[in-house]
Design a protein around this motif. Structure first.
Motif, PDB file in Angstrom:
ATOM      1  N   TYR A  56      -8.415   6.962  14.268  1.00  0.00           N
ATOM      2  CA  TYR A  56      -7.406   6.770  13.298  1.00  0.00           C
ATOM      3  C   TYR A  56      -7.693   7.569  11.910  1.00  0.00           C
ATOM      4  O   TYR A  56      -7.043   8.448  11.132  1.00  0.00           O
ATOM      5  CB  TYR A  56      -7.070   5.377  13.047  1.00  0.00           C
ATOM      6  CG  TYR A  56      -6.161   5.303  11.645  1.00  0.00           C
ATOM      7  CD1 TYR A  56      -4.995   5.508  11.237  1.00  0.00           C
ATOM      8  CD2 TYR A  56      -6.768   4.589  10.395  1.00  0.00           C
ATOM      9  CE1 TYR A  56      -4.231   5.247  10.404  1.00  0.00           C
ATOM     10  CE2 TYR A  56      -6.155   4.285   9.487  1.00  0.00           C
ATOM     11  CZ  TYR A  56      -4.790   4.680   9.328  1.00  0.00           C
ATOM     12  OH  TYR A  56      -4.169   4.555   8.263  1.00  0.00           O
ATOM     13  N   GLU A  57      -8.997   7.243  11.410  1.00  0.00           N
ATOM     14  CA  GLU A  57      -9.737   7.730  10.380  1.00  0.00           C
ATOM     15  C   GLU A  57      -9.964   9.262  10.326  1.00  0.00           C
ATOM     16  O   GLU A  57      -9.534   9.923   9.319  1.00  0.00           O
ATOM     17  CB  GLU A  57     -10.765   7.064   9.753  1.00  0.00           C
ATOM     18  CG  GLU A  57     -10.693   5.779   9.120  1.00  0.00           C
ATOM     19  CD  GLU A  57     -10.752   4.648  10.121  1.00  0.00           C
ATOM     20  OE1 GLU A  57     -10.391   3.564   9.965  1.00  0.00           O
ATOM     21  OE2 GLU A  57     -11.189   4.676  11.477  1.00  0.00           O
ATOM     22  N   VAL A  58     -10.204   9.727  11.299  1.00  0.00           N
ATOM     23  CA  VAL A  58     -10.764  11.016  11.902  1.00  0.00           C
ATOM     24  C   VAL A  58      -9.537  11.956  11.742  1.00  0.00           C
ATOM     25  O   VAL A  58      -9.412  13.017  10.912  1.00  0.00           O
ATOM     26  CB  VAL A  58     -11.317  11.367  13.109  1.00  0.00           C
ATOM     27  CG1 VAL A  58     -11.636  12.814  13.443  1.00  0.00           C
ATOM     28  CG2 VAL A  58     -12.861  10.587  12.980  1.00  0.00           C
ATOM     29  N   LEU A 108     -10.917   3.727   2.656  1.00  0.00           N
ATOM     30  CA  LEU A 108     -10.959   3.349   4.281  1.00  0.00           C
ATOM     31  C   LEU A 108     -12.242   3.217   4.696  1.00  0.00           C
ATOM     32  O   LEU A 108     -13.124   4.322   4.669  1.00  0.00           O
ATOM     33  CB  LEU A 108     -10.197   4.358   5.077  1.00  0.00           C
ATOM     34  CG  LEU A 108      -8.657   3.949   4.938  1.00  0.00           C
ATOM     35  CD1 LEU A 108      -8.046   4.753   3.871  1.00  0.00           C
ATOM     36  CD2 LEU A 108      -8.059   4.609   6.355  1.00  0.00           C
ATOM     37  N   LEU A 109     -12.509   1.816   5.034  1.00  0.00           N
ATOM     38  CA  LEU A 109     -14.094   1.558   5.254  1.00  0.00           C
ATOM     39  C   LEU A 109     -14.166   1.133   6.657  1.00  0.00           C
ATOM     40  O   LEU A 109     -13.235   0.807   7.573  1.00  0.00           O
ATOM     41  CB  LEU A 109     -14.492   0.365   4.384  1.00  0.00           C
ATOM     42  CG  LEU A 109     -14.444   0.373   2.839  1.00  0.00           C
ATOM     43  CD1 LEU A 109     -14.405  -0.932   2.242  1.00  0.00           C
ATOM     44  CD2 LEU A 109     -15.562   1.495   2.341  1.00  0.00           C
ATOM     45  N   ALA A 159       0.668  -1.306  -0.228  1.00  0.00           N
ATOM     46  CA  ALA A 159       0.016   0.140   0.040  1.00  0.00           C
ATOM     47  C   ALA A 159       0.807   1.358  -0.109  1.00  0.00           C
ATOM     48  O   ALA A 159       2.011   1.255   0.500  1.00  0.00           O
ATOM     49  CB  ALA A 159      -1.151  -0.050   1.315  1.00  0.00           C
ATOM     50  N   VAL A 160       0.519   2.126  -0.731  1.00  0.00           N
ATOM     51  CA  VAL A 160       0.876   3.615  -0.702  1.00  0.00           C
ATOM     52  C   VAL A 160      -0.154   4.513  -0.251  1.00  0.00           C
ATOM     53  O   VAL A 160      -1.001   5.028  -1.027  1.00  0.00           O
ATOM     54  CB  VAL A 160       1.702   3.900  -2.132  1.00  0.00           C
ATOM     55  CG1 VAL A 160       2.054   5.404  -2.136  1.00  0.00           C
ATOM     56  CG2 VAL A 160       2.691   3.072  -2.689  1.00  0.00           C
ATOM     57  N   ARG A 161       0.109   4.895   1.036  1.00  0.00           N
ATOM     58  CA  ARG A 161      -0.855   5.715   1.503  1.00  0.00           C
ATOM     59  C   ARG A 161      -0.274   6.833   2.529  1.00  0.00           C
ATOM     60  O   ARG A 161       0.857   6.679   2.614  1.00  0.00           O
ATOM     61  CB  ARG A 161      -1.747   4.853   2.638  1.00  0.00           C
ATOM     62  CG  ARG A 161      -0.874   4.281   3.843  1.00  0.00           C
ATOM     63  CD  ARG A 161      -1.800   3.564   4.860  1.00  0.00           C
ATOM     64  NE  ARG A 161      -0.970   2.739   5.678  1.00  0.00           N
ATOM     65  CZ  ARG A 161      -0.407   2.984   6.989  1.00  0.00           C
ATOM     66  NH1 ARG A 161      -0.899   4.486   7.173  1.00  0.00           N
ATOM     67  NH2 ARG A 161       0.374   2.257   7.405  1.00  0.00           N
ATOM     68  N   MET A 162      -1.064   7.880   2.856  1.00  0.00           N
ATOM     69  CA  MET A 162      -0.627   8.891   3.640  1.00  0.00           C
ATOM     70  C   MET A 162      -1.499   9.064   4.836  1.00  0.00           C
ATOM     71  O   MET A 162      -1.219   9.914   5.539  1.00  0.00           O
ATOM     72  CB  MET A 162      -0.271  10.132   2.681  1.00  0.00           C
ATOM     73  CG  MET A 162      -1.689  10.806   2.207  1.00  0.00           C
ATOM     74  SD  MET A 162      -1.357  12.369   1.468  1.00  0.00           S
ATOM     75  CE  MET A 162      -2.776  12.742   0.459  1.00  0.00           C
ATOM     76  N   ASP A 163      -2.316   7.973   5.256  1.00  0.00           N
ATOM     77  CA  ASP A 163      -3.233   8.106   6.284  1.00  0.00           C
ATOM     78  C   ASP A 163      -2.223   7.612   7.315  1.00  0.00           C
ATOM     79  O   ASP A 163      -1.901   6.461   7.689  1.00  0.00           O
ATOM     80  CB  ASP A 163      -4.302   7.266   6.106  1.00  0.00           C
ATOM     81  CG  ASP A 163      -4.929   7.373   4.435  1.00  0.00           C
ATOM     82  OD1 ASP A 163      -5.979   8.126   4.710  1.00  0.00           O
ATOM     83  OD2 ASP A 163      -4.560   7.005   3.802  1.00  0.00           O
ATOM     84  N   TYR A 164      -1.940   8.485   8.405  1.00  0.00           N
ATOM     85  CA  TYR A 164      -1.233   7.891   9.436  1.00  0.00           C
ATOM     86  C   TYR A 164      -1.459   8.525  10.877  1.00  0.00           C
ATOM     87  O   TYR A 164      -0.938   8.485  11.873  1.00  0.00           O
ATOM     88  CB  TYR A 164       0.273   8.396   9.412  1.00  0.00           C
ATOM     89  CG  TYR A 164       1.230   7.642   8.755  1.00  0.00           C
ATOM     90  CD1 TYR A 164       1.640   6.514   9.392  1.00  0.00           C
ATOM     91  CD2 TYR A 164       1.410   7.573   7.479  1.00  0.00           C
ATOM     92  CE1 TYR A 164       2.500   5.705   9.028  1.00  0.00           C
ATOM     93  CE2 TYR A 164       2.157   6.735   6.563  1.00  0.00           C
ATOM     94  CZ  TYR A 164       2.565   5.676   7.482  1.00  0.00           C
ATOM     95  OH  TYR A 164       3.383   4.770   6.777  1.00  0.00           O
ATOM     96  N   GLY A 165      -3.025   8.827  10.949  1.00  0.00           N
ATOM     97  CA  GLY A 165      -3.684   9.194  12.277  1.00  0.00           C
ATOM     98  C   GLY A 165      -2.914  10.514  12.725  1.00  0.00           C
ATOM     99  O   GLY A 165      -2.756  11.528  11.848  1.00  0.00           O
ATOM    100  N   ASN A 185     -19.523   3.560   6.380  1.00  0.00           N
ATOM    101  CA  ASN A 185     -19.100   4.650   6.001  1.00  0.00           C
ATOM    102  C   ASN A 185     -17.721   4.734   5.606  1.00  0.00           C
ATOM    103  O   ASN A 185     -16.959   3.751   6.034  1.00  0.00           O
ATOM    104  CB  ASN A 185     -19.714   5.941   6.844  1.00  0.00           C
ATOM    105  CG  ASN A 185     -19.084   5.561   8.423  1.00  0.00           C
ATOM    106  OD1 ASN A 185     -17.792   5.358   8.686  1.00  0.00           O
ATOM    107  ND2 ASN A 185     -19.976   5.640   9.116  1.00  0.00           N
ATOM    108  N   GLY A 186     -17.251   5.616   5.174  1.00  0.00           N
ATOM    109  CA  GLY A 186     -15.724   5.832   4.912  1.00  0.00           C
ATOM    110  C   GLY A 186     -15.202   6.946   4.015  1.00  0.00           C
ATOM    111  O   GLY A 186     -15.846   7.813   3.749  1.00  0.00           O
ATOM    112  N   TYR A 187     -14.139   6.865   3.415  1.00  0.00           N
ATOM    113  CA  TYR A 187     -13.595   7.876   2.798  1.00  0.00           C
ATOM    114  C   TYR A 187     -12.431   7.219   1.948  1.00  0.00           C
ATOM    115  O   TYR A 187     -11.833   6.224   2.127  1.00  0.00           O
ATOM    116  CB  TYR A 187     -12.767   9.110   3.545  1.00  0.00           C
ATOM    117  CG  TYR A 187     -11.749   9.030   4.247  1.00  0.00           C
ATOM    118  CD1 TYR A 187     -10.328   9.152   3.406  1.00  0.00           C
ATOM    119  CD2 TYR A 187     -11.788   8.447   5.589  1.00  0.00           C
ATOM    120  CE1 TYR A 187      -9.435   8.834   4.375  1.00  0.00           C
ATOM    121  CE2 TYR A 187     -10.516   8.232   6.281  1.00  0.00           C
ATOM    122  CZ  TYR A 187      -9.190   8.574   5.634  1.00  0.00           C
ATOM    123  OH  TYR A 187      -8.205   8.306   6.184  1.00  0.00           O
ATOM    124  N   CYS A 188     -12.274   7.940   0.654  1.00  0.00           N
ATOM    125  CA  CYS A 188     -11.265   7.348  -0.511  1.00  0.00           C
ATOM    126  C   CYS A 188     -10.473   8.616  -0.868  1.00  0.00           C
ATOM    127  O   CYS A 188     -10.821  10.025  -0.730  1.00  0.00           O
ATOM    128  CB  CYS A 188     -12.202   7.010  -1.692  1.00  0.00           C
ATOM    129  SG  CYS A 188     -10.728   6.349  -2.918  1.00  0.00           S
TER     130      CYS A 188
END
Length: 439
Positions: free
Chosen positions: A109-111, A100-101, A55-61, A148-151
């Motif tokens: 983490y998602e917020v 992210l679901l 995975a290449v993501r920038m979601d890091y809480g 719910n979620g976001y992309c």
């Protein structure tokens, strides 16, 4: 006190995986004499970086430093894709987006991930889905999965094996030397005069002298020197399916996805060009302690050719996917393995001069989230080798281990204790029959 090497110094890098190659390439641009040692040819078949995708993501809480490092990596990924196109090769970075679901409300983490991504100026990449219907309208293959979620549109996955090959070729082109093989390339011990590191000795008893040694042996690092409890090799289960044509069609357009990952640990990828669909777990994992000192060392398919994944991990996959992707229940698992991390308790890398030795730098502690930084982590390691202080050098400094509550990786619940392979219940390896669909 650590002393940086002089320009033109001979630098020995132990390990030809992600950290080792990225560092070797960065140092080759600075006119150092760089020598890389590995017990296997590159790419090593049992390295965690030898895989069909990461995975290449920038979601890091709340970990904004890792988010920033990913943002710095993007231009390099695009440049590498351009280089590959000029060579007639497939891209290493595939911008499919990352969804992210969650089954219930978004976790912290998602917020926090969305908050910090927006504050960093990347809010335009986020598309929120406040209802199950809104997700299914955009991604119908997730109709069984969501609340719910976001992309994010600028994320996706990298072909990690091809990334390693690309880095390796860049090193070769820049004159980096490689010594590989189970005898001549395998690190056995440091060559010391007092506490001054003068080089390394390999398994064939040859001594290789150098001005500095960088220990970048991935999940094997903890077994090479005494790190106390700062590093631990932990194994994570990975499986693949080969979906039939009707499911290939159904899953077309799928992004990388995380299935309530901070609570479940599960994530997965779209079907790749070879028709393979990978699912993985990012959790507390498994350990394999050696008898002599109880240090966990990787148990891989190179040394244990019949290994698959622990039966308990298989049961967890099947239970999760029965709800999340019920179409997979009728599919045999066509490949499985345990992918080994070099874990720190706080999820941050350990990249620093070793305080017990002169002329030795440790570059490890990937904690299962380093591959996305392949193009730029080596530049940060080179700066640490050269004694340049930064937010990164301070975050990754030599430190005593904390408890799991200090982890910066909000995508991973590591508050439990890892299970011991072949000792704890459910840790025997699944058989070929176990991997077949139970219809």
């Amino acid at each position: 006190m650590y002393t940086p090497p002089a320009q033109g110094s001979k630098i020995i890098v132990v390990g030809g995986g992600l950290f080792g190659l990225s560092t070797a390439y960065a140092l080759s641009l600075k006119q150092y004499d760089v020598w890389v040692f590995d017990r296997n040819a590159v790419p090593s078949p049992d390295a965690s970086s030898t895989d069909i995708n990461k995975a290449v993501r920038m979601d890091y809480g709340g970990d904004t430093l890792s988010m920033q490092l990913m943002m710095e990596a993007y231009p390099y990924w695009y440049q590498w894709n351009k280089e590959r196109a000029e060579m007639g090769l497939s891209p290493v970075f595939n911008k499919t987006g990352c969804l992210l679901l969650t089954k219930g409300p978004l976790s912290d983490y998602e917020v926090l991930s969305m908050k910090h991504i927006r504050e960093a100026g990347y809010g335009h990449t986020i598309q929120e889905f406040p209802t199950p219907e809104s997700i299914v309208d955009r991604f119908p293959m997730f109709k069984d999965a969501v609340a719910n979620g976001y992309c994010k549109g600028n994320t996706g996955w990298c072909n990690s094996t091809e990334t390693i090959k690309h880095l390796y070729q860049k090193c070769i082109d820049n004159g980096v030397h490689f010594i590989v093989g189970p005898e001549k390339g395998c690190f056995e011990k440091l060559v010391l005069e007092g506490k001054i590191v003068q080089g390394i000795q390999t398994r064939d008893q040859q001594v290789h002298l150098g001005d500095r040694v960088i220990l970048a042996a991935g999940s094997w690092t903890a077994g090479l020197l005494d790190f106390g409890n700062r590093l631990q090799a932990t194994g994570q289960a990975v499986i693949q399916f080969t979906p039939p044509p009707e499911l290939v069609k159904k899953f077309k357009g799928m992004p990388v996805w995380c299935g309530d990952i901070s609570r479940t640990g599960f994530y997965g990828f779209p079907i790749n060009g070879d028709g393979k669909m990978k699912f993985a777990s990012h959790s507390v994992g498994y350990i394999s302690p050696r008898v002599s000192d109880n240090v966990s060392v990787p148990r891989t398919q190179v040394t244990h050719q019949g290994d698959t994944i622990p039966l308990k991990a298989l049961e967890r996959f099947r239970a999760f996917l029965a709800e999340f992707f019920p179409d997979t229940s009728k599919l045999d698992i066509t490949y499985s393995r345990v992918c080994w991390y070099s874990d720190t308790t706080d999820g941050k890398f350990l990249i620093a001069p070793h305080p017990g030795y002169d002329n030795l730098v440790v570059a490890s502690g990937d904690s299962g989230h380093a591959m996305k930084f392949a193009p730029n982590i080596g530049f940060k390691i080179a700066q640490i080798l050269e004694g340049i202080e930064s937010d990164y050098s301070r975050a990754w400094a030599w430190r005593d281990a904390g408890d799991a509550s200090t982890s910066s990786d909000g995508a991973r619940d590591i508050n439990a204790q890892p299970l011991r392979l072949d000792m704890d219940p459910g840790t025997r390896m699944a058989s070929e029959n176990d991997l077949k669909a139970k219809l």
